[in-house]
Design an enzyme around this catalytic site. Structure first.
Site, PDB file in Angstrom:
ATOM      1  N   PHE A 102       0.830  -1.216   0.000  1.00 33.29           N
ATOM      2  CA  PHE A 102       0.000   0.000   0.000  1.00 33.29           C
ATOM      3  C   PHE A 102       0.865   1.268   0.000  1.00 33.29           C
ATOM      4  CE2 PHE A 102      -4.669  -0.531   0.968  1.00 33.29           C
ATOM      5  CZ  PHE A 102      -4.740  -1.908   0.790  1.00 33.29           C
TER       6      PHE A 102
ATOM      7  N   GLU B 113      -1.337 -16.892  24.517  1.00 32.89           N
ATOM      8  CA  GLU B 113      -1.541 -18.359  24.522  1.00 32.89           C
ATOM      9  C   GLU B 113      -0.222 -19.098  24.341  1.00 32.89           C
ATOM     10  OE1 GLU B 113      -4.772 -20.371  23.518  1.00 32.89           O
ATOM     11  OE2 GLU B 113      -6.181 -18.729  23.766  1.00 32.89           O
TER      12      GLU B 113
HETATM   13  C1  LIG Z   1      -3.973  -8.862  24.910  1.00 34.87           C
HETATM   14  C2  LIG Z   1      -3.640 -10.022  25.805  1.00 34.87           C
HETATM   15  C3  LIG Z   1      -4.641 -10.923  26.161  1.00 34.87           C
HETATM   16  C4  LIG Z   1      -4.354 -11.987  27.016  1.00 34.87           C
HETATM   17  N1  LIG Z   1      -5.368 -12.811  27.436  1.00 34.87           N
HETATM   18  C5  LIG Z   1      -5.121 -13.717  28.426  1.00 34.87           C
HETATM   19  C6  LIG Z   1      -6.202 -14.446  29.039  1.00 34.87           C
HETATM   20  O1  LIG Z   1      -7.370 -14.325  28.654  1.00 34.87           O
HETATM   21  N2  LIG Z   1      -5.900 -15.293  30.059  1.00 34.87           N
HETATM   22  C7  LIG Z   1      -4.630 -15.468  30.509  1.00 34.87           C
HETATM   23  O2  LIG Z   1      -4.438 -16.231  31.473  1.00 34.87           O
HETATM   24  N3  LIG Z   1      -3.592 -14.808  29.942  1.00 34.87           N
HETATM   25  C8  LIG Z   1      -3.809 -13.934  28.918  1.00 34.87           C
HETATM   26  N4  LIG Z   1      -2.761 -13.228  28.349  1.00 34.87           N
HETATM   27  C9  LIG Z   1      -1.404 -13.473  28.830  1.00 34.87           C
HETATM   28  C10 LIG Z   1      -0.483 -14.078  27.769  1.00 34.87           C
HETATM   29  O3  LIG Z   1      -0.776 -15.418  27.555  1.00 34.87           O
HETATM   30  C11 LIG Z   1       0.948 -13.818  28.238  1.00 34.87           C
HETATM   31  O4  LIG Z   1       1.197 -12.433  28.027  1.00 34.87           O
HETATM   32  C12 LIG Z   1       1.958 -14.649  27.479  1.00 34.87           C
HETATM   33  O5  LIG Z   1       1.844 -15.986  27.858  1.00 34.87           O
HETATM   34  C13 LIG Z   1       3.397 -14.195  27.717  1.00 34.87           C
HETATM   35  O6  LIG Z   1       3.661 -13.934  29.066  1.00 34.87           O
HETATM   36  P1  LIG Z   1       4.369 -12.547  29.493  1.00 34.87           P
HETATM   37  O7  LIG Z   1       3.605 -11.466  28.845  1.00 34.87           O
HETATM   38  O8  LIG Z   1       4.507 -12.525  30.963  1.00 34.87           O
HETATM   39  O9  LIG Z   1       5.809 -12.601  28.821  1.00 34.87           O
HETATM   40  P2  LIG Z   1       7.114 -13.325  29.407  1.00 34.87           P
HETATM   41  O10 LIG Z   1       6.794 -14.722  29.803  1.00 34.87           O
HETATM   42  O11 LIG Z   1       7.736 -12.449  30.435  1.00 34.87           O
HETATM   43  O12 LIG Z   1       8.036 -13.377  28.130  1.00 34.87           O
HETATM   44  C14 LIG Z   1       8.895 -12.304  27.738  1.00 34.87           C
HETATM   45  C15 LIG Z   1       9.772 -12.776  26.594  1.00 34.87           C
HETATM   46  O13 LIG Z   1      10.601 -13.880  27.020  1.00 34.87           O
HETATM   47  C16 LIG Z   1      10.411 -14.998  26.165  1.00 34.87           C
HETATM   48  N5  LIG Z   1      10.489 -16.241  26.939  1.00 34.87           N
HETATM   49  C17 LIG Z   1       9.956 -16.490  28.178  1.00 34.87           C
HETATM   50  N6  LIG Z   1      10.219 -17.756  28.538  1.00 34.87           N
HETATM   51  C18 LIG Z   1      10.881 -18.334  27.514  1.00 34.87           C
HETATM   52  C19 LIG Z   1      11.441 -19.635  27.276  1.00 34.87           C
HETATM   53  N7  LIG Z   1      11.348 -20.613  28.180  1.00 34.87           N
HETATM   54  N8  LIG Z   1      12.094 -19.861  26.096  1.00 34.87           N
HETATM   55  C20 LIG Z   1      12.213 -18.878  25.177  1.00 34.87           C
HETATM   56  N9  LIG Z   1      11.713 -17.609  25.342  1.00 34.87           N
HETATM   57  C21 LIG Z   1      11.059 -17.358  26.486  1.00 34.87           C
HETATM   58  C22 LIG Z   1       8.998 -14.808  25.592  1.00 34.87           C
HETATM   59  O14 LIG Z   1       8.857 -15.525  24.373  1.00 34.87           O
HETATM   60  C23 LIG Z   1       8.941 -13.306  25.411  1.00 34.87           C
HETATM   61  O15 LIG Z   1       9.556 -12.949  24.198  1.00 34.87           O
HETATM   62  C24 LIG Z   1      -3.016 -12.190  27.467  1.00 34.87           C
HETATM   63  C25 LIG Z   1      -2.015 -11.299  27.074  1.00 34.87           C
HETATM   64  C26 LIG Z   1      -2.310 -10.225  26.271  1.00 34.87           C
HETATM   65  C27 LIG Z   1      -1.200  -9.282  25.910  1.00 34.87           C
END
Ligand SMILES: Cc1cc2nc3c(=O)[nH]c(=O)nc-3n(C[C@H](O)[C@H](O)[C@H](O)COP(=O)(O)OP(=O)(O)OC[C@H]3O[C@@H](n4cnc5c(N)ncnc54)[C@H](O)[C@@H]3O)c2cc1C
Length: 353
Positions: A309, A334
């Site tokens: 675009f 997820e």
């Molecule tokens: C808009 C939105 C809706 C959501 N809805 C829900 C919901 O309805 N219910 C619910 O329970 N949760 C929900 N979540 C939570 C979501 O599932 C989590 O944000 C997600 O699992 C990641 O966790 P975190 O944000 O704490 O990131 P972190 O776990 O802190 O991760 C930070 C970074 O480190 C990396 N990392 C962490 N551990 C590892 C590993 N072992 N190996 C490699 N890389 C790793 C991750 O990939 C990421 O890049 C939602 C989140 C958002 C943003």
């Protein structure tokens, strides 16, 4: 309408009422309790179609299924009748409460506590980033009895339970029509009859739930990718530069070819995973492949669509900037795509052991 809800960040209740009236909500609730008794395949078809229109609005359906699946998987017939039937009689929302500020990818580290209290339990903690958190009629909450992942137990908590409240509503990059909030639990009493599965079975129930839900998340990402591709094709056919439609430029052809290929590959992975779930053979390998590949595809295809675009793609007046913003979350929630690749690698290594 999708753009309007994106900009206002409003929860699209009137649209969701129409989706419910069309019979497209909570498809996997069994016929024994008044539901349609359909499978993950039908759920993915509906999600792909709705997310192509607006992934933020469509997410309310995913959140419902995510929250109700623990009851489907581990609830007794009495719990299914009491907790699921109301969802077949009227539009109701549900929320899945696993994540906490300090427990995201490492969900087993959650700190919300459950204490035994007479015949029931008392829950204390704080859930973060909960989809449908501010609109839910029913919450499935994961809390630990002993501070470890072995003690995690799943509870069904109705809206209005004393001590349950909704905290901050998040302001998000994309999927803005979805409702994402904190959910606070301050001495919430739960009757023993609302414990889903046994004590200490909660973590396994959460993982089994996510295994099923990841195909649907993939389907939503596929809907975004498909829509971005079709916007890009239409635009490239109509936009002329250097005296001809840009669709005839070799560079654009290369982009469209790659985008089309990835969309089809994502579709095959998503429906393969859904079919396995429908056949009772949910597989970490295929669910994680579907989720991660479809999410990466949505991000890639939406990014390329913005590029095709040109400057117009960067503007809110055109649809692709929203698709680009919406796509990002599918690589994160997820289970992030890094976590999916970890799951895939472990499943492959196990297969070859
Ligand atoms: C808009 C939105 C809706 C959501 N809805 C829900 C919901 O309805 N219910 C619910 O329970 N949760 C929900 N979540 C939570 C979501 O599932 C989590 O944000 C997600 O699992 C990641 O966790 P975190 O944000 O704490 O990131 P972190 O776990 O802190 O991760 C930070 C970074 O480190 C990396 N990392 C962490 N551990 C590892 C590993 N072992 N190996 C490699 N890389 C790793 C991750 O990939 C990421 O890049 C939602 C989140 C958002 C943003």
């Amino acid at each position: 309408m999708a753009a309007q809800y994106d900009q206002s960040r409003e929860f699209a209740r009137p649209v969701l009422e129409r989706v419910h009236a069309a019979g497209l909500f909570d498809l996997q609730i069994p016929e024994t309790v008044g539901g349609p008794g359909l499978t993950a395949v039908e759920e993915c078809i509906v999600q792909e179609e709705l997310a192509a229109g607006c992934a933020g609005i469509a997410l309310a359906l995913i959140a419902n299924t995510l929250a109700l699946t623990p009851i489907l998987l581990a609830g007794t017939p009495e719990q299914q009748e009491r907790l699921l039937r109301p969802f077949t009689e009227a539009l109701r929302f549900a929320a899945f409460g696993l994540t906490e500020a300090e427990a995201g990818s490492d969900a087993g580290a959650l700190r919300t506590r459950a204490r035994r209290d007479g015949d029931g339990y008392v829950l204390d903690g704080r859930k973060r980033f909960i989809t449908n958190g501010g609109v839910a009629d029913l919450y499935t909450i994961f809390a630990t009895l002993d501070g470890t992942s072995q003690g995690i137990t799943c509870f069904a908590v109705p809206k209005g339970a004393p001590g349950l409240s909704v905290g901050r509503e998040e302001r998000k990059l994309g999927i803005r029509a979805s409702n994402t909030t904190e959910v606070l639990l301050d001495g919430v009493h739960v009757e023993a009859q609302d414990r889903i599965g046994g004590e200490g079975e909660g973590y396994r129930i959460a993982l089994r739930t996510l295994l099923r839900s990841r195909a649907t998340i993939g389907a939503a990402a596929l809907g975004i990718a498909r829509e971005a591709l079709s916007c890009a094709i239409r635009y490239a056919q109509g936009r002329e530069q250097f005296g001809r439609p840009i669709a005839q430029l070799g560079a654009i052809e290369q982009m469209l070819g790659e985008m089309g290929m990835r969309v089809e590959a994502a579709r095959l992975l998503v429906y393969q995973a859904a079919q396995r779930i429908a056949e009772g053979e949910a597989s970490p390998l295929y669910s994680s492949m579907a989720k991660a590949y479809a999410a990466d595809t949505a991000m890639y295809v939406a990014g390329e669509a913005v590029q095709i675009f040109g400057g117009y793609g960067f503007m809110e007046d055109y649809p692709v900037e929203k698709l680009f913003r919406d796509a990002k979350i599918y690589q994160i929630f997820e289970g992030t795509n890094q976590v999916q690749r970890m799951v895939i690698a472990r499943a492959l290594v196990k297969e070859h052991a």
